[in-house]
Design an enzyme around this catalytic site. Sequence first.
Site, PDB file in Angstrom:
ATOM      1  N   MET A  43      53.942 -30.470  18.904  1.00 49.02           N
ATOM      2  CA  MET A  43      54.553 -30.607  20.232  1.00 49.02           C
ATOM      3  C   MET A  43      54.106 -31.922  20.873  1.00 49.02           C
ATOM      4  O   MET A  43      54.160 -32.067  22.101  1.00 49.02           O
ATOM      5  CB  MET A  43      54.193 -29.413  21.112  1.00 49.02           C
ATOM      6  CG  MET A  43      54.722 -28.089  20.535  1.00 49.02           C
ATOM      7  SD  MET A  43      54.967 -26.796  21.754  1.00 49.02           S
ATOM      8  CE  MET A  43      53.313 -26.557  22.350  1.00 49.02           C
ATOM      9  N   GLY A  44      53.630 -32.867  20.070  1.00 46.31           N
ATOM     10  CA  GLY A  44      53.215 -34.163  20.617  1.00 46.31           C
ATOM     11  C   GLY A  44      51.856 -34.076  21.291  1.00 46.31           C
ATOM     12  O   GLY A  44      51.088 -33.142  21.034  1.00 46.31           O
TER      13      GLY A  44
ATOM     14  N   LEU B  38      49.450 -36.007  20.637  1.00 48.92           N
ATOM     15  CA  LEU B  38      48.746 -35.912  19.349  1.00 48.92           C
ATOM     16  C   LEU B  38      47.258 -36.218  19.469  1.00 48.92           C
ATOM     17  O   LEU B  38      46.838 -37.032  20.285  1.00 48.92           O
ATOM     18  CB  LEU B  38      49.401 -36.873  18.342  1.00 48.92           C
ATOM     19  CG  LEU B  38      50.880 -36.614  18.057  1.00 48.92           C
ATOM     20  CD1 LEU B  38      51.424 -37.636  17.059  1.00 48.92           C
ATOM     21  CD2 LEU B  38      51.110 -35.192  17.532  1.00 48.92           C
ATOM     22  N   HIS B  39      46.481 -35.540  18.647  1.00 53.53           N
ATOM     23  CA  HIS B  39      45.026 -35.729  18.610  1.00 53.53           C
ATOM     24  C   HIS B  39      44.563 -35.615  17.160  1.00 53.53           C
ATOM     25  O   HIS B  39      45.386 -35.442  16.240  1.00 53.53           O
ATOM     26  CB  HIS B  39      44.326 -34.717  19.527  1.00 53.53           C
ATOM     27  CG  HIS B  39      44.719 -33.282  19.294  1.00 53.53           C
ATOM     28  ND1 HIS B  39      44.457 -32.627  18.107  1.00 53.53           N
ATOM     29  CD2 HIS B  39      45.368 -32.385  20.072  1.00 53.53           C
ATOM     30  CE1 HIS B  39      44.902 -31.385  18.188  1.00 53.53           C
ATOM     31  NE2 HIS B  39      45.476 -31.206  19.367  1.00 53.53           N
TER      32      HIS B  39
ATOM     33  N   HIS C 119      45.992 -32.881  14.866  1.00 54.23           N
ATOM     34  CA  HIS C 119      47.302 -33.195  14.272  1.00 54.23           C
ATOM     35  C   HIS C 119      47.140 -34.199  13.132  1.00 54.23           C
ATOM     36  O   HIS C 119      47.794 -34.080  12.086  1.00 54.23           O
ATOM     37  CB  HIS C 119      48.235 -33.803  15.326  1.00 54.23           C
ATOM     38  CG  HIS C 119      48.515 -32.911  16.506  1.00 54.23           C
ATOM     39  ND1 HIS C 119      48.086 -33.202  17.779  1.00 54.23           N
ATOM     40  CD2 HIS C 119      49.183 -31.732  16.587  1.00 54.23           C
ATOM     41  CE1 HIS C 119      48.488 -32.248  18.603  1.00 54.23           C
ATOM     42  NE2 HIS C 119      49.149 -31.341  17.909  1.00 54.23           N
TER      43      HIS C 119
ATOM     44  N   GLY D  74      47.900 -25.523  11.617  1.00 54.71           N
ATOM     45  CA  GLY D  74      46.457 -25.504  11.843  1.00 54.71           C
ATOM     46  C   GLY D  74      45.908 -24.094  11.941  1.00 54.71           C
ATOM     47  O   GLY D  74      46.531 -23.210  12.549  1.00 54.71           O
TER      48      GLY D  74
ATOM     49  N   ASP E 131      45.581 -22.218  15.385  1.00 58.72           N
ATOM     50  CA  ASP E 131      46.559 -21.225  15.828  1.00 58.72           C
ATOM     51  C   ASP E 131      46.774 -20.251  14.665  1.00 58.72           C
ATOM     52  O   ASP E 131      47.843 -20.213  14.044  1.00 58.72           O
ATOM     53  CB  ASP E 131      47.856 -21.926  16.234  1.00 58.72           C
ATOM     54  CG  ASP E 131      47.626 -22.889  17.387  1.00 58.72           C
ATOM     55  OD1 ASP E 131      47.546 -22.431  18.523  1.00 58.72           O
ATOM     56  OD2 ASP E 131      47.492 -24.106  17.132  1.00 58.72           O
TER      57      ASP E 131
ATOM     58  N   VAL F 110      39.949 -28.711  13.637  1.00 56.49           N
ATOM     59  CA  VAL F 110      39.138 -29.896  13.958  1.00 56.49           C
ATOM     60  C   VAL F 110      38.510 -29.667  15.336  1.00 56.49           C
ATOM     61  O   VAL F 110      39.193 -29.244  16.279  1.00 56.49           O
ATOM     62  CB  VAL F 110      40.009 -31.169  13.962  1.00 56.49           C
ATOM     63  CG1 VAL F 110      39.189 -32.378  14.387  1.00 56.49           C
ATOM     64  CG2 VAL F 110      40.622 -31.387  12.579  1.00 56.49           C
TER      65      VAL F 110
ATOM     66  N   SER G 282      42.593 -29.531  21.329  1.00 56.77           N
ATOM     67  CA  SER G 282      43.864 -28.953  21.760  1.00 56.77           C
ATOM     68  C   SER G 282      44.476 -29.891  22.784  1.00 56.77           C
ATOM     69  O   SER G 282      43.751 -30.473  23.600  1.00 56.77           O
ATOM     70  CB  SER G 282      43.625 -27.582  22.406  1.00 56.77           C
ATOM     71  OG  SER G 282      44.761 -27.184  23.155  1.00 56.77           O
TER      72      SER G 282
HETATM   73  P1  AMP Z   1      50.708 -28.188  18.743  1.00 55.45           P
HETATM   74  O1  AMP Z   1      51.168 -29.593  18.931  1.00 55.45           O
HETATM   75  O2  AMP Z   1      49.590 -27.791  19.667  1.00 55.45           O
HETATM   76  O3  AMP Z   1      51.845 -27.194  18.711  1.00 55.45           O
HETATM   77  O4  AMP Z   1      50.053 -28.138  17.319  1.00 55.45           O
HETATM   78  C1  AMP Z   1      50.755 -28.572  16.176  1.00 55.45           C
HETATM   79  C2  AMP Z   1      50.000 -28.130  14.945  1.00 55.45           C
HETATM   80  O5  AMP Z   1      48.688 -28.694  14.980  1.00 55.45           O
HETATM   81  C3  AMP Z   1      49.828 -26.612  14.870  1.00 55.45           C
HETATM   82  O6  AMP Z   1      50.020 -26.180  13.533  1.00 55.45           O
HETATM   83  C4  AMP Z   1      48.416 -26.416  15.325  1.00 55.45           C
HETATM   84  O7  AMP Z   1      47.807 -25.250  14.781  1.00 55.45           O
HETATM   85  C5  AMP Z   1      47.751 -27.662  14.787  1.00 55.45           C
HETATM   86  N1  AMP Z   1      46.514 -27.947  15.528  1.00 55.45           N
HETATM   87  C6  AMP Z   1      46.352 -27.969  16.864  1.00 55.45           C
HETATM   88  N2  AMP Z   1      45.060 -28.186  17.179  1.00 55.45           N
HETATM   89  C7  AMP Z   1      44.389 -28.293  16.008  1.00 55.45           C
HETATM   90  C8  AMP Z   1      43.018 -28.508  15.653  1.00 55.45           C
HETATM   91  N3  AMP Z   1      42.071 -28.665  16.582  1.00 55.45           N
HETATM   92  N4  AMP Z   1      42.698 -28.556  14.342  1.00 55.45           N
HETATM   93  C9  AMP Z   1      43.650 -28.404  13.380  1.00 55.45           C
HETATM   94  N5  AMP Z   1      44.961 -28.194  13.653  1.00 55.45           N
HETATM   95  C10 AMP Z   1      45.320 -28.134  14.943  1.00 55.45           C
END
Ligand code: AMP
Length: 271
Positions: A21-22, A24-25, A28, A138, A141, A167, A176
Site C-alpha cells: 500500500m506504499g 514503503l519501508h 517492504h 510479510g 501480517d 523486519v 509498519s
Molecule cells: P502494507 O503496505 O502495509 O500493506 O504491506 C505490504 C506487505 O509488506 C505485506 O505483505 C506486509 O505483511 C509486508 N510488511 C509490512 N511490514 C512488514 C515488516 N515489518 N516486515 C516484513 N514485511 C512487512
Amino acid sequence: MLAASRRWRAQGLTVGLVPTMGALHAGHLSLIEAARSENSMVVVSIFVNPIQFGPGEDFARYPRDPAHDAELLRGAGVDAVYRPSVDAMYPPGSTTRVHVSGVADPLEGAARPGHFEGVATVVSKLLTAVEPDRAYFGQKDAQQAAVVKRLARDLDFGVEIRVCPTVREADGLALSSRNAYLNPEERTAAVSLSSALRLATAAYSAGERSPEQLRKVLCARLEAEPLARVEYAQVVDPETFEPPGTLAVLAVRIGKTRLIDNHDLSKVFPG
Ligand code: AMP
C-alpha cells in the site's frame, strides 16, 4: 501490466509480485529483495485499497508518499511498478467480493469486519493483473498471509505464496507504515508489543505450554504500559488462527493507533 508479464513469461522469465500500500519501508524492501533473489523480474504494486478499510478507519489519512516510494524503488532493482487508480480497480458498479471463511474469521477478521474480504478481493485482482509465478507477503501480517495462501489454493491461482520474516527496529518494534502516526511518547510505548512477545517466547522456552499462562505473560507486559489498550492477545495455531498453538498474535491500540504483531513462540525472538 498483464501484457508485459505475459511477454516475460513467454521468454521463459519468472515474475515475482510484491503487493504493497506504499509508504514503503525496510519491511517492504525485504520482500522485494526476496522476490529479486527468486525471480527474473520483480513487479511491485502500490495501491491503498479502500475496501479493506472499515468505516471510521484510517483510509483517508493512511500515509502516502509517492516521491519517497519512487526513491526507494529506484534503488531496489524493481522491473515494474503497478499503481492502479481506485476507479481502475473498482469501476463504478463493481460489486463482486471474494470471501474466505475459516482462517479469515477470528482475530483480525472479527476485529475488522470486511477487512479480509477487501484484502482477498484486491489480491485476487492483483494476481489476475500480473499473473506472477510467486507473490510475497510479510509474516508481520500473519493472518493476512494465511488468508492469501488459502485464497490462492482455493481459486487455483497457480501462484506460489511466499511469506518473509518481520523486519524490526533495533528496539524490536515491527516496521509498519502506521508507525508514522505515533508521537514520541507513543513510539516509546509501542515497544510493549515486541517486548511482550519476547517475554512470552522466554516463558515458552522455559517450558510454559499453557495458552492461558502464555496469554497472561503477554497481557501483563501490555497492561503495564499506560498508553496501550489490548484489543486481543492470543496464542493460536499458525494455520487456523484458533487456539491452541504456538503463534502469539497481538492487536494493541497505542493512543489512537492500532498496531499488530506476532511471533511463533517455539522460535528464537530476533535481536
Ligand atoms: P502494507 O503496505 O502495509 O500493506 O504491506 C505490504 C506487505 O509488506 C505485506 O505483505 C506486509 O505483511 C509486508 N510488511 C509490512 N511490514 C512488514 C515488516 N515489518 N516486515 C516484513 N514485511 C512487512
